[in-house]
Scaffold this motif. Sequence first.
Motif, PDB file in Angstrom:
ATOM      1  N   ALA A 415       0.753  -1.224   0.202  1.00  0.00           N
ATOM      2  CA  ALA A 415      -0.092  -0.078   0.098  1.00  0.00           C
ATOM      3  C   ALA A 415       0.862   1.277   0.014  1.00  0.00           C
ATOM      4  O   ALA A 415       0.409   2.392  -0.110  1.00  0.00           O
ATOM      5  CB  ALA A 415      -0.785  -0.167   1.311  1.00  0.00           C
ATOM      6  N   GLN A 416       2.203   1.165   0.111  1.00  0.00           N
ATOM      7  CA  GLN A 416       2.967   2.082   0.161  1.00  0.00           C
ATOM      8  C   GLN A 416       4.034   2.333  -0.821  1.00  0.00           C
ATOM      9  O   GLN A 416       4.880   1.403  -1.278  1.00  0.00           O
ATOM     10  CB  GLN A 416       3.639   2.505   1.484  1.00  0.00           C
ATOM     11  N   ARG A 481       3.319   7.832  -1.792  1.00  0.00           N
ATOM     12  CA  ARG A 481       2.135   7.681  -1.920  1.00  0.00           C
ATOM     13  C   ARG A 481       1.405   6.381  -1.066  1.00  0.00           C
ATOM     14  O   ARG A 481       2.328   5.626  -0.821  1.00  0.00           O
ATOM     15  CB  ARG A 481       1.765   7.298  -3.341  1.00  0.00           C
ATOM     16  N   ASN A 483      -1.849   4.313   0.389  1.00  0.00           N
ATOM     17  CA  ASN A 483      -3.306   3.764   0.431  1.00  0.00           C
ATOM     18  C   ASN A 483      -3.568   3.360   1.795  1.00  0.00           C
ATOM     19  O   ASN A 483      -3.364   2.282   2.243  1.00  0.00           O
ATOM     20  CB  ASN A 483      -4.024   2.600  -0.566  1.00  0.00           C
ATOM     21  N   SER A 485      -6.225   3.081   3.483  1.00  0.00           N
ATOM     22  CA  SER A 485      -6.993   2.024   3.355  1.00  0.00           C
ATOM     23  C   SER A 485      -7.654   1.873   1.934  1.00  0.00           C
ATOM     24  O   SER A 485      -7.345   2.684   1.135  1.00  0.00           O
ATOM     25  CB  SER A 485      -8.369   2.197   4.135  1.00  0.00           C
ATOM     26  N   ASP A 486      -8.833   1.199   1.721  1.00  0.00           N
ATOM     27  CA  ASP A 486      -9.434   1.029   0.429  1.00  0.00           C
ATOM     28  C   ASP A 486      -9.767   2.394  -0.053  1.00  0.00           C
ATOM     29  O   ASP A 486     -10.140   2.909  -1.196  1.00  0.00           O
ATOM     30  CB  ASP A 486     -10.640   0.086   0.207  1.00  0.00           C
ATOM     31  N   ASN A 489      -6.585   7.737   0.189  1.00  0.00           N
ATOM     32  CA  ASN A 489      -5.451   7.707  -0.690  1.00  0.00           C
ATOM     33  C   ASN A 489      -4.476   8.939  -0.003  1.00  0.00           C
ATOM     34  O   ASN A 489      -5.248   9.936   0.293  1.00  0.00           O
ATOM     35  CB  ASN A 489      -5.541   7.765  -2.074  1.00  0.00           C
ATOM     36  N   ASN A 491      -0.984  11.304  -0.717  1.00  0.00           N
ATOM     37  CA  ASN A 491       0.434  11.324  -1.234  1.00  0.00           C
ATOM     38  C   ASN A 491       1.222  12.803  -0.871  1.00  0.00           C
ATOM     39  O   ASN A 491       0.568  13.723  -0.518  1.00  0.00           O
ATOM     40  CB  ASN A 491       0.282  11.514  -2.897  1.00  0.00           C
ATOM     41  N   ASN A 541      -7.063  11.843  -0.726  1.00  0.00           N
ATOM     42  CA  ASN A 541      -8.511  11.560  -1.314  1.00  0.00           C
ATOM     43  C   ASN A 541      -9.210  10.725  -0.700  1.00  0.00           C
ATOM     44  O   ASN A 541      -8.722   9.604  -0.368  1.00  0.00           O
ATOM     45  CB  ASN A 541      -8.320  10.922  -2.992  1.00  0.00           C
ATOM     46  N   TYR A 542     -10.552  11.082  -0.326  1.00  0.00           N
ATOM     47  CA  TYR A 542     -11.416  10.148   0.695  1.00  0.00           C
ATOM     48  C   TYR A 542     -12.674   9.597  -0.032  1.00  0.00           C
ATOM     49  O   TYR A 542     -13.379  10.488  -0.234  1.00  0.00           O
ATOM     50  CB  TYR A 542     -11.550  10.665   2.078  1.00  0.00           C
ATOM     51  N   SER A 551     -11.831  15.383  -1.577  1.00  0.00           N
ATOM     52  CA  SER A 551     -10.225  15.309  -1.873  1.00  0.00           C
ATOM     53  C   SER A 551      -9.928  16.915  -1.745  1.00  0.00           C
ATOM     54  O   SER A 551     -10.741  17.672  -1.556  1.00  0.00           O
ATOM     55  CB  SER A 551      -9.930  15.031  -3.292  1.00  0.00           C
TER      56      SER A 551
ATOM     57  N   LYS C  95     -12.094  -0.389  -9.659  1.00  0.00           N
ATOM     58  CA  LYS C  95     -12.486  -1.464  -8.498  1.00  0.00           C
ATOM     59  C   LYS C  95     -14.004  -1.256  -8.261  1.00  0.00           C
ATOM     60  O   LYS C  95     -14.684  -0.179  -8.016  1.00  0.00           O
ATOM     61  CB  LYS C  95     -11.569  -0.507  -7.258  1.00  0.00           C
TER      62      LYS C  95
END
Lengths: 765, 92, 319
Positions: A415-416, A481, A483, A485-486, A489, A491, A541-542, A551, C95
């Motif tokens: 994730a990173q 960068r 993530n 969680s799903d 995100n 950065n 970004n959520y 975002s 996704k």
Amino acid sequence: QGDDDVSILTKPTNFVELGLGNVPNDSYGFGQYNGLGRSGIFGIGNLSVQGGDAYGQGLSTRRWSIDGTNLGTDIRAVDASIRDQGHWMFGLNFTQQHHDIADFWTPMQGSMGGNTFRLPQGFGTISTATAAVPYGTQALTPTQVGYFHKVNVHTNRYNTGVTLGYDIDRQWNVQLDWNHIEQSGSKLISSGTDGNNKAFGATLAGYSTGKEAIQMLMNPTDYTTDNFNLALNWAGAKAFFTASYYGSRFVDNYSSVSFSNPYSSGKAPNGSLLGAPYPVDALSTPPSNDFNQVNFSGGYNLTPTTHLVGGYSYGRNTQNMGYVNQDQMQPGGLPVNSLHGKVITTHADLKLTNQTTRDLSLSAGINYNEHDNQTPAYTYRFFDLGSGPETSVSIPLSYKITEGTLGGDYRITSAQRLHFGYEYKETKRWCNSVLPIDPATGLPVGARVSATNARYYQAVSVLDCVEVPKAEENKFVVNYRANASDALNFNAGYAYSDRSSTVNPAFYSPLQANSEGFENYNYQAFFDGSRREQLVKAGVNYQATDKLNLSMDLRGTKDEYYDSVMGVQQGKSSSVNLDAAYQVSEKTTASVYANWQYRSRDMVSATGRDSVGTAGLTGWSNNLIDKGSAFGANLTHGGLMHGKLDLKADASYSLDRTHYNTQSYTTAAIPGVVCATTPGNAGYNCGSTPNVTSELLRASLTANYHIDRRSSVTLGYYFEKLNSNDYYYNYYQLRSTGTTTMPTNQLSPSYTENVVFVAYRYSFM
Amino acid sequence: AADMDAAKTLARTNNCFKCHAISRDKDGPAWNKVAAKYKGNPGAEAKLIHHLTSGEMVKLADGSQVHHAIIKTDPANDTAQIKNLVDWILSL
Amino acid sequence: GNPPIQLPDLGSNHAALSQSAAETAKHALADDAKCTRCHDENESKPILSIYQTPHGVKGDARTPTCQSCHGASENHLAGDKTGKGIPPPDVMFNKHDYPMSEAGDRAGVCLTCHKGTQRTHWDGSAHQTNGLACNDCHKVHNAVDPVRNRETQAAVCETCHKDRKADLLKISHHPVGEGQVACSDCHNPHGSTGPFLLKKATVNETCTTCHAEKRGPFLWEHQPVAEDCTNCHTPHGSNISPLLKSRPPFLCAECHDGPHNSQSAFGANVGGLQSTMSGFAPSGGRAPNPSSSGAGRACLNCHVMVHGSNSPAGAFLHR
């Protein structure tokens, strides 16, 4: 019905749309680029028709299409193509572009788009009385003012393109693109010419040259540009390659613009008295020129994960348009009748990338660009504006830039990721054509050395044409960068670069025969000078829910010119963006955004000249601030009235402000400018300029009603309001100009428009 | 009359269309055939609602037997939505 | 490393080559039918619209089948064998119900056919290294790909480049919002050898494709112009017309210290007439206030040929 659903998807929907709209108020600002021109009714015309057996899962490979957009306005576009995919294609396109530049008032006669401008017969000469206010153009008589008429200055570009493609086989393809641009109309240009009487010299604070008479002209743009690209492409399993020829030919159908001198009309004819003002003066227009270039680029996969790409191009930019014949301005004639201008541009690059594992990829590259100016230099003697004969030497400049880059991407966890980069950049500048040195002065032939400026060249041993012959820059970049969680995100990035410039202490531009370019102590032009630059950025970004996305991103830069004691000291910029999008339902979406921008520059300047230190100079600082903000929202709501009605609403608001602030930072022994903060005799040269503001509000609402499967009607309302305030225009108002400047009465383009339109669309398969 | 858009959306989100089309047999029968089959049958609506909520065994084109998909609604067990879909299917 | 995803061989020795367009199309449609059997006109996304795009010209043996892009996806085709639901296809571009494939895998699929030409510099480009894949911009199942359409392209770019959206609302801007200039007229989003993904190797080469009159070479050059238009201009939008970074005389003062007029301070006086003490007065000791060097076009009142002049009487960029 099923088959019908399939063909709706697999076959194109053609349509023809016709309609009308109305622009209530006449404003060049509103019509700047939208092709709606002046007020009144405009037509709406759009169409899209496609056909061919390859549509609808057909078994052939033929297709054709014709598209037309904005046909009822001055920005119409038509596109047509026919192709047998996999074998050949032929496309044609045409676009008109319209640029409404200004509404401007002039007493000059001569049409927009033409190249001769004369004062009307009865205009007479401008008052040159100096004993009482107002003077000069501030004292235009009612008759003279009566000659002012309004002209809408605009340009049109007609852009015609032809594309031809031929697939020789699966691997080879030839592609030809030819683009023909005709630009006609006018832009505004200023013109200076001699004032009335050479003996009058106002050498005062804020003004120290001759008596140039300034007026604005409609500089014709009667340009033709042809851009031509012929490419041969090849792609195999492990490699690919493109060889191409690019040609660009620019032709200016005018070579000059001639105009009356408002201060001397009816006086001595040209050339009869050297040094006297010209009743008719001339400006050159951009010279016709050619650019021819061959390009090669290709790539090879050394292994499935290691790729090499590279390219080379060689270009020749030539210009040899005959000089405008202005014998009377050239005492002693011309050294040559045209430039014989030639610049060779060379580009080469090579890049190796490797991704051996999913966790690490690496790249290394070099990039080289050279601008080798082989134009010969000559000495030209001419009568300059408001001053006696000058001797100037042309200085064709060459430069080359070599860059090396290294980059890597490392996957820390699934994730990173971390990206790091290093760049080295070297800039070199020189001149090929070296000037003869006058043994008497030790300076290039023609250089004027006077008692006041001699000091700056005493130490000169080597003469060179550039201030910074070499600069080296090192840059480091890190980006991260993740993530979280799903749905989340993140950065962030940081870049640092340092350019260190080698200053040539002997820099002497032979063109600067009189007043010199950069000679104050440690003064460097910002683009040349040593500089430290930093950038930070971050974004999130959520995806809050399936339907809501939020975002935000931030960015800031800072550049410092650490070796420049004068000139630009530092600059900063920052921006923030917020965005939210909400999917209310399948057919209803809403979104909002906001943006803020800020930019500032700090400069230090000084009067007088001193090559050894800043002591003794009168200095001041200039600070520039630019602030912008923009907000927007839009909503689309479909499926109303049993799917027959769709609504769309958009709104945006933006506000931009710029202002400059001048502050006195030191007072010197040498009397120079007095930094005054109130209006008066001596000028008003400290403090803030009025804000340059523009505030734009736009809102639109469109309703689309589907009468049946074939017919729909769009009803729209469009609102646009611009409030702009710009001190620029104050100066050109009647009686507000400097006395040597002809007013133009141009106004800041503020307007309010309420446009309504209605269009009918007929769709068919 | 049934709300076609709502019916199709429900069918899409349930992946019904992976096995059914409106006028063409896929793994499952074309829905217009289903409508034809039940034409004039007053118990059709109730039968189909049961079919969609009970997971009866059905036979796919390749002959294998599976439980028929059980429809999901949002909010759960919203019979009105299912009824609308069934009414639409029957109207085809 | 992981083995690259296996795609059906579409090289030059593919049997399709020897077939007529109609035969090729029939074969390809039959291949597609493995997927369109289930994914048809009733999908919530318009999957079959791909047949309106060049990818859907099935008689062209070079075009992809569903499996060329989504992978052979044998498990997915086999269906729900375990009762836990159907396994995902090999390559997932978005996704939804299944996790999305890595950017490199998604782009890798497209690059099997689209290597070279415009995409020569994809590897190592700003977009690639920031984790984008082709389908972050391209919508291949749409009849018209918004990023390929001049009128809608900017909106795609602006989903990420929000400052640019604000720039284009400024009073001086390139007519991008008006559909007359596209981002891709200047940028090659796939990567380039120029700075900032510019299409050409240098800024000036890019600008002069449309502004060829500024290309020169001129007799009297202006160094910052010959080197880089962005020394003075900001390309997307500015509060100062025409696309200037700063208003003259302050713009000029960023580089000019010595010569005559830039030796004096210009402050509030550039704002226009402040006193009646105006005019050039040889004897009265009155300064033109405002002066023609600071107000209006400022330096450009006289130095009209900022971009270079070709007049032999035009040194100092005067004519």
